[in-house]
Design a protein around this motif. Structure first.
Motif, PDB file in Angstrom:
ATOM      1  N   GLY A 181      25.405  45.925  38.013  1.00  0.00           N
ATOM      2  CA  GLY A 181      24.954  45.480  39.072  1.00  0.00           C
ATOM      3  C   GLY A 181      23.538  45.700  39.492  1.00  0.00           C
ATOM      4  O   GLY A 181      22.942  45.336  40.456  1.00  0.00           O
ATOM      5  N   TYR A 182      22.898  46.597  38.580  1.00  0.00           N
ATOM      6  CA  TYR A 182      21.385  46.925  38.763  1.00  0.00           C
ATOM      7  C   TYR A 182      20.393  45.750  38.301  1.00  0.00           C
ATOM      8  O   TYR A 182      20.253  45.622  37.305  1.00  0.00           O
ATOM      9  CB  TYR A 182      21.267  48.493  38.157  1.00  0.00           C
ATOM     10  N   GLY A 183      19.736  45.246  39.172  1.00  0.00           N
ATOM     11  CA  GLY A 183      18.918  43.964  38.846  1.00  0.00           C
ATOM     12  C   GLY A 183      17.539  44.592  38.955  1.00  0.00           C
ATOM     13  O   GLY A 183      17.340  45.659  39.342  1.00  0.00           O
ATOM     14  N   GLY A 205      21.493  41.218  44.033  1.00  0.00           N
ATOM     15  CA  GLY A 205      22.049  41.807  45.426  1.00  0.00           C
ATOM     16  C   GLY A 205      21.836  43.105  45.670  1.00  0.00           C
ATOM     17  O   GLY A 205      21.383  43.859  44.716  1.00  0.00           O
ATOM     18  N   PRO A 206      22.342  43.532  46.811  1.00  0.00           N
ATOM     19  CA  PRO A 206      22.152  45.118  47.063  1.00  0.00           C
ATOM     20  C   PRO A 206      22.866  46.083  46.250  1.00  0.00           C
ATOM     21  O   PRO A 206      24.020  45.755  45.835  1.00  0.00           O
ATOM     22  CB  PRO A 206      22.474  45.285  48.415  1.00  0.00           C
ATOM     23  N   VAL A 207      22.556  47.189  45.838  1.00  0.00           N
ATOM     24  CA  VAL A 207      23.278  48.305  45.132  1.00  0.00           C
ATOM     25  C   VAL A 207      23.325  49.464  46.135  1.00  0.00           C
ATOM     26  O   VAL A 207      22.664  49.782  47.046  1.00  0.00           O
ATOM     27  CB  VAL A 207      22.503  48.595  43.857  1.00  0.00           C
ATOM     28  N   ALA A 244      24.938  47.973  49.314  1.00  0.00           N
ATOM     29  CA  ALA A 244      26.067  47.074  48.838  1.00  0.00           C
ATOM     30  C   ALA A 244      27.287  47.334  49.483  1.00  0.00           C
ATOM     31  O   ALA A 244      28.033  46.482  49.798  1.00  0.00           O
ATOM     32  CB  ALA A 244      26.344  47.678  47.347  1.00  0.00           C
ATOM     33  N   VAL A 245      27.707  48.626  49.954  1.00  0.00           N
ATOM     34  CA  VAL A 245      28.838  49.044  50.504  1.00  0.00           C
ATOM     35  C   VAL A 245      28.884  48.282  52.105  1.00  0.00           C
ATOM     36  O   VAL A 245      29.938  47.729  52.659  1.00  0.00           O
ATOM     37  CB  VAL A 245      29.099  50.475  50.532  1.00  0.00           C
ATOM     38  N   ALA A 246      27.440  48.424  52.615  1.00  0.00           N
ATOM     39  CA  ALA A 246      27.530  47.980  53.924  1.00  0.00           C
ATOM     40  C   ALA A 246      27.231  46.487  54.131  1.00  0.00           C
ATOM     41  O   ALA A 246      27.700  45.968  55.309  1.00  0.00           O
ATOM     42  CB  ALA A 246      26.030  48.644  54.513  1.00  0.00           C
ATOM     43  N   SER A 247      26.977  45.665  52.994  1.00  0.00           N
ATOM     44  CA  SER A 247      26.826  44.293  53.345  1.00  0.00           C
ATOM     45  C   SER A 247      28.002  43.723  52.974  1.00  0.00           C
ATOM     46  O   SER A 247      29.111  44.133  52.763  1.00  0.00           O
ATOM     47  CB  SER A 247      25.764  43.562  52.288  1.00  0.00           C
TER      48      SER A 247
END
Length: 134
Positions: free
Chosen positions: A110-112, A125-127, A131-134
């Motif tokens: 997931g690291y873009g 997307g967020p990592v 990522a946990v918060a979204s």
């Protein structure tokens, strides 16, 4: 524009497809490496070398994103592979394959590619905590 507030990245089926592509890229590049005849210790030794780009974040998020993206885009390793093919240099092809494998590995996780707004803001997307918060 604050990317972390407005951009949430790819979601749903397109995100799944991109992660499957990344997994296949990792596998295909690893297989390509095996065809070069280079020793597997080289694969292990060089696999995480592109992550030296994290040091760019010491100079700030913008420089960090530029450094990270420079070493985590397929542009440079594909050009390196072209040079390897042109010269018939298996060692160069091995390094290019390791580099592409690393990118596939990161994208599978997931690291873009990074935005200048911060390390956790990626095209996938967020990592991390974001990522946990979204």
């Amino acid at each position: 524009m604050n990317m972390s507030d407005e951009f949430r990245g790819v979601a749903g089926l397109p995100r799944t497809i991109l992660k499957i592509e990344a997994l296949l890229t990792w596998g295909a590049a690893t297989f390509a490496f095996s065809l070069t005849g280079a020793p597997w210790w080289l694969y292990a030794a060089l696999f995480f070398v592109p992550d030296v780009s994290f040091l760019g974040y010491l100079a700030g998020a913008r420089i960090g994103a530029i450094a990270y993206n420079a070493l985590h885009s397929h542009i440079a390793p594909v050009l390196l592979a072209a040079v390897g093919f042109a010269l018939g240099a298996q060692e160069v092809l091995a390094v290019a394959a390791i580099w592409v494998a690393h990118i596939g590995f990161d994208r599978t996780l997931g690291y873009g590619l990074k935005y200048a707004s911060g390390f956790c803001d990626t095209h996938l997307g967020p990592v991390g905590r974001k990522a946990v918060a979204s």
